[in-house]
Write an enzyme that holds these catalytic residues in place. Sequence first.
Site, PDB file in Angstrom:
ATOM      1  CE  LYS A 113     -21.816   7.250 -16.029  1.00  0.00           C
ATOM      2  NZ  LYS A 113     -21.615   7.973 -17.403  1.00  0.00           N
TER       3      LYS A 113
ATOM      4  CE1 TYR B  61       8.269  -5.794  -2.401  1.00  0.00           C
ATOM      5  CE2 TYR B  61       5.994  -4.434  -2.432  1.00  0.00           C
ATOM      6  CZ  TYR B  61       7.052  -5.816  -2.218  1.00  0.00           C
ATOM      7  OH  TYR B  61       6.115  -6.923  -2.108  1.00  0.00           O
TER       8      TYR B  61
END
Length: 821
Positions: A489, A715
């Site tokens: 999965k 940043y």
Amino acid sequence: MYSIQTICEVTGGKFLTQDAPGEIDHLVYDSRRVQEPSTSLFFALKTEHNDGHKYIADALRRGVRNFIVSEEPDGYEAGGSSVIQVEDTLSALQKLVAFHRRQFSIPVIGITGSNGKTIVKEWLYQLLHDDYKVVRSPRSFNSQIGVPLSVWEMNAQHTLAIFEAGISRPGEMQRLADIIQPTIGVLTNIGEAHSLGFLDRDQKISEKVRLFKDCPVLIARSKDLGGRAGITASGTKVMTWGHAAGNDFMVRYGEKQADRTDFVIVFSGQQFHFSIRFVDHASVENAITCCCVLMVLGFNEKQIVDRLGKLHTIDMRLQLNHSINGSMVINDSYSTDVTSLTVALDFLKQQSSGLKRTVILSEFFESGKNDADLYSEIAELLIAYNIKRVIAIGEKIGDALQDRLAEGPELQTYLSTDDFIREYRGSQFFREIILIKGARKFGFERIALLFEKKMHQTVLEIDLNALAHNLKEYQRQLKPETKVMAMVKAFSYGSGGAEIASVLQYHNTAYLGVAYADEGVELVKSGITLPIMVMNAEESSFQAIADYQLEPAIFSFDVLNKFDRYIKEQGLMDYPVHLEIETGMNRLGFNVDEVQALASYISKSPLFTIKSVFTHLAASEDPSQDAFTKIQADRFQQAVAIFEKNITYPFLKHISNSAAIVRHPQLQLDMVRLGIGLYGIEIDNDRRLSLQAVATLRSTIAQLKKLKEGDSVSYNRKGVVHRDSLIATVRIGYADGYSRLFSNGIGKMMVKGRLMPVIGTVCMDMTMIDVTDLESVKEGDEVIIFGPTLPLQQVASWIGTIPYELMTGVSHRVKRIYFHE
């Protein structure tokens, strides 16, 4: 070739029937790999989790008529076959090949150790193939089965053999020694690899050197040998290399160079001066070992120096890459011999998943066979593996294959690699799986570049051999009758769906498990034929489930009633379903007090057939929760008992996940669900298994910047340097799955074997790391985000999460590359 009568005598067997005339030239143990059935002998090998006797009927269908078995198979009396019964089929295989080996008196180099075996073997081939017709182990064929298959390739035209031997537990080497019978022994670096099966390092060394019991000469590092007792008693001349006086080969290094290593070997009173284009410690030691072998063989300094200059790196792995126009490429420009071609074609078949099969092939050299026999065998392989197009490059190969492929694959021919590149058009390749296999001199790496998707340099490498190894590690914990459902999965935990599923299918996994129907649909479209259980069946997915014959897990009466109506509308009967029981996870599943009504309903309905009943353990990895795990198991058994009273046919029961396989062996039942453990993540902290990391996330340095004290990075100016610093910008960011939580020193990346901290905020596409303390770093250098040298568990712990989250979070824009040895 040997007659079946001779083989019966050599193996000490008895004929159950002897109706197949002819000679034996090929040995097979996998019915899927039969290529020349009329001259093949099938060994029904028994392993811990498989039995070759089950595949005799398949081998018969493929034309095989000669068999070695340890128990009487069904249907062998029908005639037309020769069946030899022996006590142990693996032992018979090894006896036969040991007999074959004794027919030759050529020099045989036998190599063992922990690290470097395959590299030393391949480098010796590079150094010696101008003087000898060499037969050698393909890739790393060094196991109890791989060694005999390698030695079987010896024929009268060979003048030198080089074989490697690997063991993982005591008692294995003697059989390999009897098969290889080396005349020159080489012991490579004894490290920690494959240590799990031995009491300590001394036992590992003593077991490995059994290969050299009757060997005239042994070459080894002095610090690896662990004493000469038990070797010299048989007359073996032990020749050690090292830096101290007293070694037969005394090694001294020159001044450290950035792009090469200079060293001197003092041997028999002479000084030999060498230089190689490698600086890493492992390569240097492997090269020294090779030099020692050449000296023993009588090569002079000039000859060795000239050949060392031509040594190149060895990539032992088949690379499977997503390519242009929906195609896949297997890059194997590593060697050209029939055995490695068979290995590569086998991998191509395993991964083809419905794609058209194309092979780009160069001429073959030094096969030990004449051209007529060689290209006839190659043509038979290409036809047997259903190759649709062959692109042959070289002066001889095109003409050699022309008549032999007249009614087989489409054949295109080019005299040189340059000719192919000049005429190459990407539009000519669409939804194909393309094997690129050529001798080094043809430079097929240039062809591989033509097929590359242009993507940024962050890649997730998936080691398919490690995946298969981990599967076998877990299988060793299971009873022979216990099946495995492999959970694939979430894109196989981020590793890739069809590629992973193809390997699991090849290794006879019983079931696959996916989370949602669309994942199962993609697997079926890719050619996967294993039964697939869908964990989260939704009403909107019922049509896809039925269309692609997926098997839903039913977890509530609401879902059951809706699926009931759908099955009736479609006019279907006996549709396979799996029933999930809630025992304490409190996520999905029927409560135990609903089971009686559920069992009664199912037993009266012709619409459904129960394939399995299962539940999820909430804390199987946690010793403090073992009492609760037992409560869950008891509740589950209570539910199973109700089903067994109401359902008249057998169905599978499963409760164990990866951790429970190891920690709660009593809960194996009929099947286990193997998830994250397949990918090398061991939930049990006792490390009872020898798992290998499957995934490596790596990137490169895009730019280096020199900053002054007080400068900021990224940043919001969160990262400030407190000294003059060197900052590397790495090509990975949160859009690739590298979380912003790694910002400001929380995360670290590995560069040149050292951990370098993240500085500043992780950006969408880039992350900065401080490499001030790292010597000789440069732009383009590799950066490891996680992998074997930087465990995923450790990386996950830095941000307080689990490996599942990091694995499944790797973006689909990150290119997946698959490796297979």
